[in-house]
Design an enzyme around this catalytic site. Structure first.
Site, PDB file in Angstrom:
ATOM      1  N   HIS A   1      -1.272   9.925  -2.943  1.00  0.00           N
ATOM      2  CA  HIS A   1      -0.096  10.477  -3.615  1.00  0.00           C
ATOM      3  C   HIS A   1       1.014   9.438  -3.742  1.00  0.00           C
ATOM      4  O   HIS A   1       1.348   8.727  -2.791  1.00  0.00           O
ATOM      5  CB  HIS A   1       0.413  11.707  -2.864  1.00  0.00           C
ATOM      6  CG  HIS A   1      -0.508  12.884  -3.000  1.00  0.00           C
ATOM      7  ND1 HIS A   1      -0.475  13.726  -4.088  1.00  0.00           N
ATOM      8  CD2 HIS A   1      -1.510  13.334  -2.212  1.00  0.00           C
ATOM      9  CE1 HIS A   1      -1.407  14.656  -3.954  1.00  0.00           C
ATOM     10  NE2 HIS A   1      -2.055  14.438  -2.831  1.00  0.00           N
TER      11      HIS A   1
ATOM     12  N   GLU B   1       0.356   3.923   9.232  1.00  0.00           N
ATOM     13  CA  GLU B   1      -0.734   4.561   9.976  1.00  0.00           C
ATOM     14  C   GLU B   1      -1.159   3.748  11.192  1.00  0.00           C
ATOM     15  O   GLU B   1      -1.037   2.516  11.209  1.00  0.00           O
ATOM     16  CB  GLU B   1      -1.941   4.727   9.034  1.00  0.00           C
ATOM     17  CG  GLU B   1      -3.129   5.463   9.632  1.00  0.00           C
ATOM     18  CD  GLU B   1      -4.251   5.633   8.609  1.00  0.00           C
ATOM     19  OE1 GLU B   1      -5.354   6.064   9.012  1.00  0.00           O
ATOM     20  OE2 GLU B   1      -4.041   5.328   7.418  1.00  0.00           O
TER      21      GLU B   1
ATOM     22  N   SER C   1      -3.405   1.628  13.331  1.00  0.00           N
ATOM     23  CA  SER C   1      -4.390   0.647  12.877  1.00  0.00           C
ATOM     24  C   SER C   1      -5.373   0.327  13.990  1.00  0.00           C
ATOM     25  O   SER C   1      -4.967  -0.118  15.078  1.00  0.00           O
ATOM     26  CB  SER C   1      -3.707  -0.638  12.421  1.00  0.00           C
ATOM     27  OG  SER C   1      -4.673  -1.630  12.122  1.00  0.00           O
TER      28      SER C   1
ATOM     29  N   ARG D   1      -7.235  -2.075  13.912  1.00  0.00           N
ATOM     30  CA  ARG D   1      -7.300  -3.529  14.074  1.00  0.00           C
ATOM     31  C   ARG D   1      -6.632  -3.904  15.396  1.00  0.00           C
ATOM     32  O   ARG D   1      -6.962  -4.934  15.989  1.00  0.00           O
ATOM     33  CB  ARG D   1      -6.568  -4.237  12.944  1.00  0.00           C
ATOM     34  CG  ARG D   1      -7.245  -4.160  11.592  1.00  0.00           C
ATOM     35  CD  ARG D   1      -6.572  -5.089  10.600  1.00  0.00           C
ATOM     36  NE  ARG D   1      -6.798  -6.491  10.965  1.00  0.00           N
ATOM     37  CZ  ARG D   1      -6.147  -7.508  10.415  1.00  0.00           C
ATOM     38  NH1 ARG D   1      -5.235  -7.292   9.474  1.00  0.00           N
ATOM     39  NH2 ARG D   1      -6.418  -8.738  10.782  1.00  0.00           N
TER      40      ARG D   1
ATOM     41  N   ARG E   1      -2.287  20.074  -3.446  1.00  0.00           N
ATOM     42  CA  ARG E   1      -3.143  20.236  -2.271  1.00  0.00           C
ATOM     43  C   ARG E   1      -3.170  21.664  -1.726  1.00  0.00           C
ATOM     44  O   ARG E   1      -3.949  21.947  -0.819  1.00  0.00           O
ATOM     45  CB  ARG E   1      -2.688  19.271  -1.170  1.00  0.00           C
ATOM     46  CG  ARG E   1      -2.820  17.811  -1.554  1.00  0.00           C
ATOM     47  CD  ARG E   1      -4.249  17.445  -1.913  1.00  0.00           C
ATOM     48  NE  ARG E   1      -4.365  16.037  -2.297  1.00  0.00           N
ATOM     49  CZ  ARG E   1      -5.506  15.446  -2.602  1.00  0.00           C
ATOM     50  NH1 ARG E   1      -6.630  16.140  -2.587  1.00  0.00           N
ATOM     51  NH2 ARG E   1      -5.535  14.174  -2.957  1.00  0.00           N
TER      52      ARG E   1
END
Length: 247
Positions: free
Chosen positions: A78, A85, A87, A89, A212
């Site tokens: 969107h 967010e 991560s 990693r 949604r």
């Protein structure tokens, strides 16, 4: 397991009104009982109905959302909503997997979507589409041919749980072997839970929810939108109602 928490919000229905009235160098105030005046509520409805959306862009909200990756990858599409967010990693803690309360069947009338409920705890993978014998005997047309009198030990739902445990064990082995988290994460499934901050304007969230919350939207994605809508209705009652009727 899917959870939405309001972090912060800015503005109100009066903010929308005054963002519109500034064109005429005018400013409204709350009514005596701290509500919109009749004329201001009418103005909000007018703005939404005639697609004058810029005043709705002066109110904002920020949410913390926890949901599975397959939901996050739908919602991140969107526009005009800021997204940060967790991560993997950098994070290598034990992953959490999402499990629905019910498992839905594939929709029969379209390529995407779902229909009905499947009892995976009563379904077994002995052969192709095989299930326990007593269920087969009651509804043979529904469950197919039972080819063996031997009932398997594990239901499909049991196998899902075993799969989750196996993936976690392999992930931990990769991390403990020194594999970089950015590579080890590649074996984690779409059901892995993730978390993110999601911020944007009143209009941007209303647009997202208008899409949604439709019946053909995936149920898990609809759950996120439903929780956001409950917050936005309380924060911006007149504006949310007006946008909901026009988007």
């Amino acid at each position: 397991m899917i959870d939405v928490t309001l972090i912060d919000s800015m503005g109100s229905d009066l903010t929308v009104v005054n963002a519109a009235r500034v064109s005429f160098n005018k400013k409204s105030e709350w009514d005596e009982d701290n509500t919109l005046t009749v004329s201001d509520s009418i103005l909000i409805s007018y703005l939404a109905r005639h697609k004058h959306m810029s005043p709705f862009g002066h109110c904002f909200a920020s949410f913390h959302v926890k949901a599975p990756i397959f939901v996050a990858r739908q919602l991140v599409k969107h526009k005009f909503l800021r997204w940060n967010e967790v991560s993997r990693r950098y994070v290598d803690e034990k992953p959490e997997f999402y499990e629905p309360e019910t498992w839905r069947g594939r929709a029969k009338d379209k390529k995407q979507g779902s229909s009905g409920v499947l009892e995976l705890d009563k379904m077994y993978t002995y052969g192709e589409y095989e299930h326990i014998k007593d269920v087969f005997e009651k509804e043979p047309e529904k469950y197919g041919v039972y080819k063996d009198s031997l009932v398997p030990d594990l239901s499909i739902l049991d196998e899902v749980h075993e799969c989750d445990e196996y993936v976690i064990s392999i992930y931990r082995k990769l991390i403990e072997a020194g594999v970089a988290p950015e590579q080890a994460r590649m074996i984690l499934p779409q059901s892995t839970m993730t978390e993110w901050y999601w911020s944007g304007s009143l209009y941007a969230f209303a647009k997202m929810c208008s899409l949604r919350l439709k019946e053909d939207s995936q149920q898990e994605t609809r759950e996120v939108a439903t929780q956001i809508q409950k917050v936005m209705i309380k924060a911006f009652p007149w504006s949310w109602k007006a946008l909901g009727e026009c988007l």
